[in-house]
Scaffold this motif. Structure first.
Motif: not given
Length: 707
Positions: A417-424, A433-437, A445-449
């Motif tokens: 799933c992606v958050s409505p704001c696109g930040s998560w 279970f994995h969560l990224y910012r 675009v940068s992505i951080k676990k």
């Protein structure tokens, strides 16, 4: 609406590798080439058994497969190291699988995961079959051995080896009396005595072929109660053998290429076979002449529903079922078994999974695509042009592929799933279970676990962000829902675990959260819908139980009414604050929905709303998009439930006469996902079948007449 028509989702569905009908039951197990297992439920009486709690149970509409139209399959995602070469049911409702990894796997159908695995100790496993009583499993191994396992509570136990010979065992079949096992290999079939474990018959299947220059592979086998052994082989033949004498009774050449699969009906009067050219054939046991007691097997019906290898077939009491490497599951009802001819006798085809593989960040106008082992994050294109209805507008900014997120390890992704704001961005596998910012800096675009995420009961079967992107809801495989709070600049903490009052042990497979963050609806495997109050983290109520599976649900952003779609195409609206069905919902049940609507065979997979028009409900299945206007009257069965493009061609007076609640558009097919970005803008994700078929291996070319 301005419509973003998305066709760059590069999904290639995995082919069908094996099928298994539950004996004297209503379920069909399907194994795919990527290791995924799906369980389809076709039995109407099974729906009644699953009803729990108070409420009005309305029987679902049955169809020729023996069940309710459009039922969602249970899906157990695959694993890179776990292939599925064979599936079988044992001890009633226990499902076992085996593959080239050499392990026998039992599946937990309540929690949608692997329950346990046992090493077969014979190398890769090519075949597996259960005896008639479901108490023993026989496996055929690469080392030429046939091994017996006892089915016991909580697992299986190795019993013994049968007589071992050279050559892998490609197929197995028990005699209905459980006294003998027939096994097919290369150039030979053998019959084993189960009691002594010895080979009692050995038959060379290529003996009758003159000038044999290539080996003959026995791909499939069936042992009939009469003592006849039926085989299908790589020479394109279906052969019938007398196992005691070792003689050939009948031989039918049905194809110039291999006959890969074979299945016999319970009454042993019909056989279906599948070939490497995509064709399937039915054989029937018919009298030689009218009134004669002598019967022979006759090839009666050829079908060409597939384009590639038909690796799996099954024969239910009322339908022929086939699965091919073209990813299609085809269910063809037997017309002679139908009480009446009509829509219920129609052909059914399933190609795409009935689960969410696309999620949308409305505010950021992003799409997240889920594949088996990676995720893709895309930004939608945009235009500054306007035009007339049906006109294609030029893009001034093309769609942009922002991120590809690969999952480490052999496990396939369960949900994302992606958050409505696109930040998560969040996703889950069987054990992680994995969560990224995600951060956006200009065009970069940068992505951080997110480190040290809370340890949850895995696997997560569904993920859902809140409308304000502050909370994440994680549906567990044990009936509970975990609530996580998202922290800036990139962290999370566990707030609460929501539990149903009944303590349901089955997986939660659907979630819906209200726009104001006050309510959460969760659907578990027993089809109960639980409503939770997120302000106090308590159970609010349970929706009255219906007799069919929930396929989609959503909470209205203005009224907080829960709209529910079921597998029999019924629609309900439940008021969460008042804990009862709304007046509109009761009116729908009293008047009934249109016959054409109820006869659709594809389930509603997504529901959304237009906040500017509270009376509108937007929903779709794989073949149509519909705007349901509650302010307009429902159509009766005499009205035409027409496509909007057809309706536009009528004169104004005729259009006014056809005015009713259902506005249907069939322009976008196959439709995997649709959502409202804002009050004037829609996104539609299509995956044309020919687009992914061009990526499959080339099928066997057949000479066509006149070319």
């Amino acid at each position: 609406f301005e419509v973003h028509r998305v066709r760059f989702f590069g999904l290639v569905p995995a082919g069908v590798r094996c099928l298994a009908c539950q004996p004297r039951g209503g379920r069909l197990a399907l194994g795919r080439t990527d290791g995924a297992v799906e369980v389809y439920n076709f039995a109407a009486n099974y729906f009644q058994e699953k009803v729990r709690g108070p409420g009005r149970a309305v029987p679902g509409r049955t169809w020729p497969g023996g069940g309710v139209t459009g039922i969602l399959p249970q899906v157990i995602p695959g694993h890179e190291a776990r292939t599925v070469e064979a599936l079988c049911w044992a001890a009633g409702d226990r499902l076992f699988g085996a593959g080239l990894g050499g392990e026998i796997t039992e599946y937990d159908l309540a929690r949608l995961c692997v329950a346990r695995s046992v090493d077969g100790c014979g190398g890769p496993i090519w075949s597996m079959a259960a005896n008639g009583s479901g108490t023993q499993l026989a496996i055929g191994c690469e080392d030429g051995s046939v091994k017996l396992f006892q089915v016991v509570p909580g697992g299986i136990q190795f019993e013994r080896n049968l007589d071992r010979r050279k050559g892998r065992i490609l197929c197995l079949s028990w005699h209905p009396s459980d006294t003998h096992i027939a096994a097919g290999s290369i150039d030979v079939l053998r019959v084993f005595d189960v009691h002594s474990g010895q080979t009692v018959q050995r038959i060379m299947v290529n003996y009758h072929v003159h000038k044999v220059k290539r080996e003959c592979v026995v791909w499939s086998i069936a042992f009939l109660s009469s003592g006849t052994v039926v085989t299908s082989d790589s020479f394109g033949r279906v052969q019938f053998w007398d196992w005691e004498r070792g003689t050939l009774l009948e031989s039918h050449t049905v194809s110039t290429s291999a006959v890969l699969s074979l299945s016999v009906s319970e009454k042993e009067d019909s056989i279906i076979v599948g070939t490497s050219t995509g064709a399937t054939y039915q054989f029937q046991l018919l009298p030689v002449k009218m009134g004669s007691l002598e019967k022979r097997w006759v090839r009666t019906k050829p079908f060409q529903h597939h384009t590639h290898d038909v690796r799996a077939v099954a024969h239910s009491s009322t339908a022929l079922i086939s699965g091919g490497l073209d990813a299609q599951l085809v269910i063809r009802p037997l017309m002679e078994k139908m009480q009446k001819k009509g829509y219920d006798a129609a052909l059914r085809k399933f190609t795409f999974p009935h689960r969410r593989l696309v999620s949308c960040a409305r505010k950021a106008r992003l799409l997240l695509f889920q594949f088996s082992q990676h995720l893709e994050l895309w930004r939608l294109g945009s235009t500054n042009e306007t035009g007339k209805d049906g006109e294609v507008l030029p893009l001034y900014r093309m769609p942009e592929h922002l991120v590809q997120l690969k999952s480490k390890g052999p496990e396939h992704i369960y949900c994302s799933c992606v958050s409505p704001c696109g930040s998560w961005v969040a996703y889950s596998t069987a054990s992680r279970f994995h969560l990224y910012r995600v951060q956006y800096e200009g065009d970069g675009v940068s992505i951080k676990k997110v480190p040290k995420v809370p340890k949850l009961l895995l696997p997560a079967c569904q993920l859902q962000f809140s409308a304000d992107s502050v909370s994440l809801f994680v549906a567990s495989a044990r009936g509970s829902v975990h609530v996580l709070q998202l922290l800036e600049p990139g962290g999370c903490k566990h707030l609460h675990t929501l539990q149903p009052p009944s303590g349901c042990p089955e997986a939660v497979y659907l979630l819906a959260v209200s726009a104001d963050g006050h309510w959460l609806a969760a659907v578990s495997g027993d089809w109960a819908i639980h409503i939770y109050n997120l302000k106090c983290f308590k159970h609010h109520c349970t929706v009255p139980t219906y007799s069919c599976a929930v396929t989609a649900l959503a909470i209205h952003p203005v009224t907080n009414n829960l709209v529910i779609a079921y597998s029999d195409q019924q629609l309900f609206e439940f008021s969460i604050p008042e804990k009862q069905y709304t007046a509109w919902s009761r009116m729908v049940q009293n008047c009934g929905l249109h016959k054409v609507w109820l006869e659709r065979d594809s389930p509603i997979t997504h529901i959304t709303f237009n906040p500017k028009k509270p009376s509108h409900i937007l929903l779709h299945d794989i073949y149509m998009f519909c705007v349901l206007d509650k302010s307009l009257p429902l159509p009766d069965n005499s009205a035409l439930l027409m496509n909007q493009s057809t309706l536009k061609q009528l004169p104004e007076t005729a259009r006014q006469r056809q005015l009713h609640a259902f506005k249907i558009c069939k322009k976008f097919q196959p439709l995997l996902f649709a959502d409202l970005l804002d009050e004037n803008c829609l996104v539609m994700v299509e995956r044309p079948i020919m687009d992914f078929k061009t990526q499959l291996p080339l099928p066997i070319q057949q000479k066509k007449f006149g070319t």
